[in-house]
Design a protein around this motif. Sequence first.
Motif, PDB file in Angstrom:
ATOM      1  N   LYS A  25      -8.427  -8.721   4.935  1.00 52.60           N
ATOM      2  CA  LYS A  25      -9.207  -7.583   4.677  1.00 52.60           C
ATOM      3  C   LYS A  25      -8.841  -6.600   5.667  1.00 52.60           C
ATOM      4  O   LYS A  25      -9.384  -6.330   6.817  1.00 52.60           O
ATOM      5  N   GLU A  26      -7.805  -5.850   5.445  1.00 52.29           N
ATOM      6  CA  GLU A  26      -7.595  -4.698   6.207  1.00 52.29           C
ATOM      7  C   GLU A  26      -6.931  -3.877   5.397  1.00 52.29           C
ATOM      8  O   GLU A  26      -5.662  -4.055   4.877  1.00 52.29           O
ATOM      9  N   ARG A  27      -7.122  -2.508   5.538  1.00 48.60           N
ATOM     10  CA  ARG A  27      -6.403  -1.463   4.613  1.00 48.60           C
ATOM     11  C   ARG A  27      -4.736  -1.100   5.346  1.00 48.60           C
ATOM     12  O   ARG A  27      -5.107  -0.638   6.399  1.00 48.60           O
ATOM     13  N   LYS A  28      -3.810  -1.360   4.602  1.00 45.16           N
ATOM     14  CA  LYS A  28      -2.656  -0.987   5.278  1.00 45.16           C
ATOM     15  C   LYS A  28      -1.690  -0.507   4.204  1.00 45.16           C
ATOM     16  O   LYS A  28      -1.718  -0.992   3.063  1.00 45.16           O
ATOM     17  N   ASP A  29      -0.896   0.362   4.579  1.00 40.79           N
ATOM     18  CA  ASP A  29       0.140   0.979   3.578  1.00 40.79           C
ATOM     19  C   ASP A  29       1.285   0.047   3.693  1.00 40.79           C
ATOM     20  O   ASP A  29       2.019  -0.043   4.354  1.00 40.79           O
ATOM     21  N   ARG A 240      -5.092  -5.955  -4.823  1.00 47.70           N
ATOM     22  CA  ARG A 240      -5.607  -6.184  -3.697  1.00 47.70           C
ATOM     23  C   ARG A 240      -5.246  -5.016  -2.693  1.00 47.70           C
ATOM     24  O   ARG A 240      -6.273  -4.630  -1.815  1.00 47.70           O
ATOM     25  N   GLN A 241      -4.427  -4.280  -2.664  1.00 49.48           N
ATOM     26  CA  GLN A 241      -4.168  -2.984  -2.131  1.00 49.48           C
ATOM     27  C   GLN A 241      -5.189  -2.136  -2.360  1.00 49.48           C
ATOM     28  O   GLN A 241      -5.911  -1.630  -1.365  1.00 49.48           O
ATOM     29  N   GLU A 242      -5.530  -1.914  -3.724  1.00 49.82           N
ATOM     30  CA  GLU A 242      -6.782  -0.978  -4.033  1.00 49.82           C
ATOM     31  C   GLU A 242      -8.130  -1.468  -3.203  1.00 49.82           C
ATOM     32  O   GLU A 242      -8.949  -0.640  -3.249  1.00 49.82           O
ATOM     33  N   LYS A 243      -8.144  -2.713  -3.163  1.00 46.69           N
ATOM     34  CA  LYS A 243      -9.657  -3.413  -2.512  1.00 46.69           C
ATOM     35  C   LYS A 243      -9.241  -3.437  -1.084  1.00 46.69           C
ATOM     36  O   LYS A 243     -10.475  -3.947  -0.604  1.00 46.69           O
ATOM     37  N   GLY A 244      -8.520  -3.032  -0.625  1.00 46.54           N
ATOM     38  CA  GLY A 244      -8.571  -2.965   1.080  1.00 46.54           C
ATOM     39  C   GLY A 244      -7.962  -4.194   1.791  1.00 46.54           C
ATOM     40  O   GLY A 244      -8.257  -4.322   2.815  1.00 46.54           O
ATOM     41  N   LYS A 246      -4.452  -6.514   2.728  1.00 45.29           N
ATOM     42  CA  LYS A 246      -3.097  -6.340   3.172  1.00 45.29           C
ATOM     43  C   LYS A 246      -2.425  -7.997   2.866  1.00 45.29           C
ATOM     44  O   LYS A 246      -3.100  -8.687   2.975  1.00 45.29           O
TER      45      LYS A 246
END
Length: 254
Positions: A25-29, A240-244, A246
Amino acid sequence: MTTAISAKEYNFASSRYKYIGVFEKERKDQHIDSTMGLRDFRKIIKQRWSEGYDISEIKYGSGNWIGVFTKTAKETHQTYVVARRWSGVNNILPEYWKKGYYVTSIEHGLSEWIVVFEKNTPYTNQAFERRKNLDDFYAAVENRWKEGFDLIDLEYGQGRWTGIFAEGTGYTDQAMIIRSRWSEIVPLIESYWAKGYRISNIESTLGKWMCIFSKSKGARGQGYETSPTVEALKEVFAERQEKGFKLTDLAEGW
């Protein structure tokens, strides 16, 4: 609290490959790319580097090279080597360590080793172990733990298990479990999550699933997804990217 995104076993035929993606649970590009040829995969790496993305994970399986790339700070610097035999890697390790590079990832596929090096990591020291026998490898891991090293990556190739170790990882404890079936790993993941551990590495080789669990301060919620194909994996990754979340680790097995 630990967040299990998907902790169910899919009913894939035993002869079909599947991928295990570990998410945090960590938002990463991030981007995930795949290709069948190593030459084309090297072009993908070069392109992602030019866009400011570092290699986070490399996996070979079912005829595909898969790369996970993460947007990173400008002060980081990566390079990698491709070698037919581990001895070729072993010969250059002292030179790279002297320049301030540490190994962050290894992968073996189609009789080729890909070893990723990175500068400006938190690591302060590094070592590796290679063993033919799995029991001997486990004993070597335990010895390195006693010396203060953490196991950051493992891979099987050329008839040996290879473990990459580092000091300065930020981990406070580690554990390794080995089972013959993925279904046996699932309940153990749940139990280790309950103890405050997080998955830091999963590998499947020679009919064995190997899972490394690590403890650290400020650990985030974690989960995993199983996917039968690369295409399905990419769809899960996008969701999963959309839900924040990585992607932190990738395993391939059946």
